[in-house]
Design a protein around this motif. Structure first.
Motif, PDB file in Angstrom:
ATOM      1  N   ASN A  61       0.791  -1.139  -0.001  1.00  0.00           N
ATOM      2  CA  ASN A  61      -0.068  -0.251  -0.037  1.00  0.00           C
ATOM      3  C   ASN A  61       1.153   1.623   0.244  1.00  0.00           C
ATOM      4  OD1 ASN A  61      -1.981  -1.758   0.059  1.00  0.00           O
ATOM      5  ND2 ASN A  61      -1.252  -2.064   2.650  1.00  0.00           N
ATOM      6  N   LYS A  62       0.605   2.242  -0.620  1.00  0.00           N
ATOM      7  CA  LYS A  62       0.679   3.629  -0.255  1.00  0.00           C
ATOM      8  C   LYS A  62       1.411   4.194   0.934  1.00  0.00           C
ATOM      9  CE  LYS A  62       1.296   8.011  -2.259  1.00  0.00           C
ATOM     10  NZ  LYS A  62       0.337   8.719  -3.934  1.00  0.00           N
ATOM     11  N   GLU A  63       0.796   3.653   2.019  1.00  0.00           N
ATOM     12  CA  GLU A  63       1.381   4.328   3.572  1.00  0.00           C
ATOM     13  C   GLU A  63       2.385   3.049   3.569  1.00  0.00           C
ATOM     14  OE1 GLU A  63      -2.864   2.773   3.556  1.00  0.00           O
ATOM     15  OE2 GLU A  63      -1.427   3.739   1.983  1.00  0.00           O
ATOM     16  N   ASP A  64       2.971   2.397   2.924  1.00  0.00           N
ATOM     17  CA  ASP A  64       4.139   1.550   2.970  1.00  0.00           C
ATOM     18  C   ASP A  64       5.198   1.967   3.093  1.00  0.00           C
ATOM     19  OD1 ASP A  64       1.694  -0.342   4.213  1.00  0.00           O
ATOM     20  OD2 ASP A  64       1.985  -1.779   3.141  1.00  0.00           O
ATOM     21  N   LEU A  65       5.255   2.856   1.576  1.00  0.00           N
ATOM     22  CA  LEU A  65       6.254   3.687   1.114  1.00  0.00           C
ATOM     23  C   LEU A  65       6.944   4.269   1.638  1.00  0.00           C
ATOM     24  CD1 LEU A  65       4.646   2.935  -2.438  1.00  0.00           C
ATOM     25  CD2 LEU A  65       6.473   1.508  -1.104  1.00  0.00           C
ATOM     26  N   ASP A  66       8.031   4.771   1.846  1.00  0.00           N
ATOM     27  CA  ASP A  66       8.881   5.689   2.624  1.00  0.00           C
ATOM     28  C   ASP A  66       8.723   6.865   1.176  1.00  0.00           C
ATOM     29  OD1 ASP A  66      11.153   7.947   2.769  1.00  0.00           O
ATOM     30  OD2 ASP A  66      11.440   5.902   4.127  1.00  0.00           O
ATOM     31  N   GLU A  67       8.908   8.095   1.856  1.00  0.00           N
ATOM     32  CA  GLU A  67       8.522   9.274   0.762  1.00  0.00           C
ATOM     33  C   GLU A  67       9.464   9.303  -0.560  1.00  0.00           C
ATOM     34  OE1 GLU A  67       8.186  13.112   2.563  1.00  0.00           O
ATOM     35  OE2 GLU A  67       5.578  11.708   3.324  1.00  0.00           O
ATOM     36  N   ASN A  68      11.041   8.649   0.301  1.00  0.00           N
ATOM     37  CA  ASN A  68      11.881   8.593  -0.225  1.00  0.00           C
ATOM     38  C   ASN A  68      12.267   7.202  -0.816  1.00  0.00           C
ATOM     39  OD1 ASN A  68      14.968   8.638  -1.185  1.00  0.00           O
ATOM     40  ND2 ASN A  68      15.341  10.226   0.094  1.00  0.00           N
ATOM     41  N   PRO A  69      13.160   7.799  -2.503  1.00  0.00           N
ATOM     42  CA  PRO A  69      12.296   6.053  -3.397  1.00  0.00           C
ATOM     43  C   PRO A  69      13.401   5.405  -2.794  1.00  0.00           C
ATOM     44  CG  PRO A  69      12.527   7.648  -4.935  1.00  0.00           C
ATOM     45  CD  PRO A  69      11.850   8.719  -3.932  1.00  0.00           C
ATOM     46  N   ILE A  70      15.032   5.623  -2.773  1.00  0.00           N
ATOM     47  CA  ILE A  70      16.038   5.246  -2.299  1.00  0.00           C
ATOM     48  C   ILE A  70      15.661   4.945  -0.875  1.00  0.00           C
ATOM     49  CG2 ILE A  70      18.597   5.724  -2.123  1.00  0.00           C
ATOM     50  CD1 ILE A  70      17.766   6.635  -5.060  1.00  0.00           C
ATOM     51  N   LYS A  71      15.480   5.428  -0.326  1.00  0.00           N
ATOM     52  CA  LYS A  71      15.632   4.746   1.498  1.00  0.00           C
ATOM     53  C   LYS A  71      14.436   3.680   0.709  1.00  0.00           C
ATOM     54  CE  LYS A  71      15.980   9.317   3.869  1.00  0.00           C
ATOM     55  NZ  LYS A  71      15.232   9.795   4.893  1.00  0.00           N
ATOM     56  N   ARG A 107       1.864  -2.216  -7.993  1.00  0.00           N
ATOM     57  CA  ARG A 107       2.931  -2.000  -8.177  1.00  0.00           C
ATOM     58  C   ARG A 107       3.197   0.090  -8.397  1.00  0.00           C
ATOM     59  NH1 ARG A 107       2.284  -2.826 -14.979  1.00  0.00           N
ATOM     60  NH2 ARG A 107       4.603  -0.576 -14.588  1.00  0.00           N
ATOM     61  N   PHE A 108       3.518   0.773  -7.669  1.00  0.00           N
ATOM     62  CA  PHE A 108       4.402   1.746  -6.936  1.00  0.00           C
ATOM     63  C   PHE A 108       5.241   2.424  -7.799  1.00  0.00           C
ATOM     64  CE2 PHE A 108       1.298   0.052  -4.144  1.00  0.00           C
ATOM     65  CZ  PHE A 108       0.321   1.337  -3.663  1.00  0.00           C
ATOM     66  N   VAL A 109       5.188   3.703  -8.677  1.00  0.00           N
ATOM     67  CA  VAL A 109       6.599   4.201  -9.415  1.00  0.00           C
ATOM     68  C   VAL A 109       6.617   5.433  -8.818  1.00  0.00           C
ATOM     69  CG1 VAL A 109       4.949   5.603 -11.093  1.00  0.00           C
ATOM     70  CG2 VAL A 109       7.323   5.069 -11.552  1.00  0.00           C
ATOM     71  N   TYR A 110       8.226   6.049  -8.406  1.00  0.00           N
ATOM     72  CA  TYR A 110       7.650   6.944  -8.102  1.00  0.00           C
ATOM     73  C   TYR A 110       8.197   7.879  -8.906  1.00  0.00           C
ATOM     74  CZ  TYR A 110       8.671   5.742  -3.376  1.00  0.00           C
ATOM     75  OH  TYR A 110       8.028   5.092  -1.853  1.00  0.00           O
ATOM     76  N   ILE A 111       8.104   9.089  -9.626  1.00  0.00           N
ATOM     77  CA  ILE A 111       8.220   9.918 -10.937  1.00  0.00           C
ATOM     78  C   ILE A 111       9.172  11.553 -10.200  1.00  0.00           C
ATOM     79  CG2 ILE A 111       7.819  10.720 -12.721  1.00  0.00           C
ATOM     80  CD1 ILE A 111       5.439   8.981 -12.890  1.00  0.00           C
ATOM     81  N   LEU A 112      10.269  11.087 -10.881  1.00  0.00           N
ATOM     82  CA  LEU A 112      11.162  13.131 -11.077  1.00  0.00           C
ATOM     83  C   LEU A 112      10.756  13.787 -11.127  1.00  0.00           C
ATOM     84  CD1 LEU A 112      13.574  13.710  -8.255  1.00  0.00           C
ATOM     85  CD2 LEU A 112      15.205  13.725 -10.317  1.00  0.00           C
ATOM     86  N   ASP A 113       9.324  15.394 -10.503  1.00  0.00           N
ATOM     87  CA  ASP A 113       9.490  16.391 -11.231  1.00  0.00           C
ATOM     88  C   ASP A 113      11.054  17.359 -11.642  1.00  0.00           C
ATOM     89  OD1 ASP A 113       9.689  17.966  -9.246  1.00  0.00           O
ATOM     90  OD2 ASP A 113       7.674  17.716  -8.778  1.00  0.00           O
ATOM     91  N   SER A 114      10.369  17.831 -12.052  1.00  0.00           N
ATOM     92  CA  SER A 114      11.788  19.844 -12.359  1.00  0.00           C
ATOM     93  C   SER A 114      11.963  20.084 -11.673  1.00  0.00           C
ATOM     94  CB  SER A 114      10.391  20.445 -13.552  1.00  0.00           C
ATOM     95  OG  SER A 114       9.429  20.928 -12.777  1.00  0.00           O
ATOM     96  N   LYS A 126       6.784  12.005  -6.767  1.00  0.00           N
ATOM     97  CA  LYS A 126       5.347  11.797  -6.813  1.00  0.00           C
ATOM     98  C   LYS A 126       4.965  10.682  -6.571  1.00  0.00           C
ATOM     99  CE  LYS A 126       1.257  12.936  -9.759  1.00  0.00           C
ATOM    100  NZ  LYS A 126       1.038  13.743 -10.411  1.00  0.00           N
ATOM    101  N   ILE A 127       4.940  10.344  -6.221  1.00  0.00           N
ATOM    102  CA  ILE A 127       4.363   8.105  -5.833  1.00  0.00           C
ATOM    103  C   ILE A 127       2.738   8.149  -7.234  1.00  0.00           C
ATOM    104  CG2 ILE A 127       4.316   6.390  -4.666  1.00  0.00           C
ATOM    105  CD1 ILE A 127       5.538   7.867  -2.512  1.00  0.00           C
ATOM    106  N   GLU A 128       3.220   7.209  -7.878  1.00  0.00           N
ATOM    107  CA  GLU A 128       1.450   7.008  -8.457  1.00  0.00           C
ATOM    108  C   GLU A 128       1.428   5.481  -8.801  1.00  0.00           C
ATOM    109  OE1 GLU A 128       0.594  10.964  -9.807  1.00  0.00           O
ATOM    110  OE2 GLU A 128      -0.389   9.668  -9.781  1.00  0.00           O
ATOM    111  N   ARG A 129       0.259   4.543  -8.134  1.00  0.00           N
ATOM    112  CA  ARG A 129      -0.138   3.279  -7.957  1.00  0.00           C
ATOM    113  C   ARG A 129      -0.061   3.384  -9.718  1.00  0.00           C
ATOM    114  NH1 ARG A 129      -2.185  -1.504  -5.685  1.00  0.00           N
ATOM    115  NH2 ARG A 129      -2.049  -0.091  -3.372  1.00  0.00           N
ATOM    116  N   LEU A 130       0.142   1.830 -10.400  1.00  0.00           N
ATOM    117  CA  LEU A 130      -0.234   1.448 -11.462  1.00  0.00           C
ATOM    118  C   LEU A 130      -1.187   0.409 -11.399  1.00  0.00           C
ATOM    119  CD1 LEU A 130       3.572   2.268 -13.073  1.00  0.00           C
ATOM    120  CD2 LEU A 130       2.044   3.699 -13.095  1.00  0.00           C
ATOM    121  N   SER A 131      -0.995   0.461 -12.908  1.00  0.00           N
ATOM    122  CA  SER A 131      -2.405  -1.028 -12.728  1.00  0.00           C
ATOM    123  C   SER A 131      -1.615  -2.235 -13.213  1.00  0.00           C
ATOM    124  CB  SER A 131      -3.248  -0.634 -14.198  1.00  0.00           C
ATOM    125  OG  SER A 131      -3.515  -1.692 -14.640  1.00  0.00           O
ATOM    126  N   PRO A 132      -2.123  -3.520 -13.081  1.00  0.00           N
ATOM    127  CA  PRO A 132      -1.040  -4.482 -13.094  1.00  0.00           C
ATOM    128  C   PRO A 132      -1.498  -4.631 -14.079  1.00  0.00           C
ATOM    129  CG  PRO A 132      -2.902  -4.912 -11.862  1.00  0.00           C
ATOM    130  CD  PRO A 132      -2.611  -3.639 -11.860  1.00  0.00           C
TER     131      PRO A 132
END
Length: 213
Positions: A17-27, A195-202, A207-213
């Motif tokens: 779940n999104k709440e399981d994830l750290d805000e920082n993808p490296i962590k 599936r969750f993807v972290y996208i680096l903005d400008s 930004k964290i988004e859930r993706l369809s499997p």
């Protein structure tokens, strides 16, 4: 011919779940990486590296992650290899960590460049002597007629520097993949994977988004 259409695994519904994830993808990566080590996963730092040169033909191979931090993910290679030529022609790449025993995958995409010679030298000096010699022996990706050529060259260099330090080859060193997208994949039942993807903005925020499997 073997029928593989019925080969399938029913994954356990471990959930992510999104709440399981750290805000920082490296962590978040570090957490999963440490868990892969803890369960005794074989070579958890093995990652599949995909590159594409000007011929637009994708090429993949497995390399070993050696360093990672907030700046990126580092591996080492011969600078005259196929992957190196691809990187010159197209400095974008992707890596995949297939942690199948954990029903997990991590995919990282971004730009790629050489690290400094100083950083490469530091790692080179930390390698076993045999691995240092190996860096000199292999003209990576070149066609050779037999393994005996490699073994003869290895022994030649080994004997040459038997009493001294192995010099640092200027055609060998590290690359860093600077992430722009990092995806965490957790298998689910009935192929409803998380599936969750972290996208680096400008502004260099993730930004964290859930993706369809």
């Amino acid at each position: 011919m073997i029928d593989i259409t019925q080969m399938r695994k029913q994954y356990m519904d471990k959930g992510l779940n999104k709440e399981d994830l750290d805000e920082n993808p490296i962590k978040q990566f570090e957490t999963w990486f440490n868990q892969a080590i803890e369960v005794g996963l074989r070579e958890p730092n093995a990652m599949v590296l995909a590159t594409t040169g000007k011929d637009m033909m994708p090429s993949v191979r497995t390399v070993l992650l050696k360093i990672f931090d907030e700046t990126g993910f580092v591996f080492f290679s011969n600078y005259k290899s196929k992957k190196a030529q691809d990187i010159i022609e197209n400095p974008k790449a992707a890596v995949l960590f297939p942690w199948l025993d954990l029903d997990r995958q991590v995919k990282i995409e971004g730009s790629i460049e050489k690290i400094s010679s100083k950083e490469s030298l530091k790692y080179f000096l930390s390698r076993p002597k045999g691995s240092q010699i190996g860096a000199w022996v292999s003209h990576q990706s070149e066609v050779i007629s037999s393994r005996s050529i490699l073994e003869a060259k290895f022994n030649e260099i080994k004997n040459k520097f038997v009493k001294g330090e192995i010099p640092f080859p200027d055609f060998w060193g590290g690359y860093i993949l600077k992430p722009e997208r990092i995806e965490f994949w957790q298998a689910g039942t009935d192929r409803l994977h998380d599936r969750f993807v972290y996208i680096l903005d400008s502004k260099s925020n993730w930004k964290i988004e859930r993706l369809s499997p």
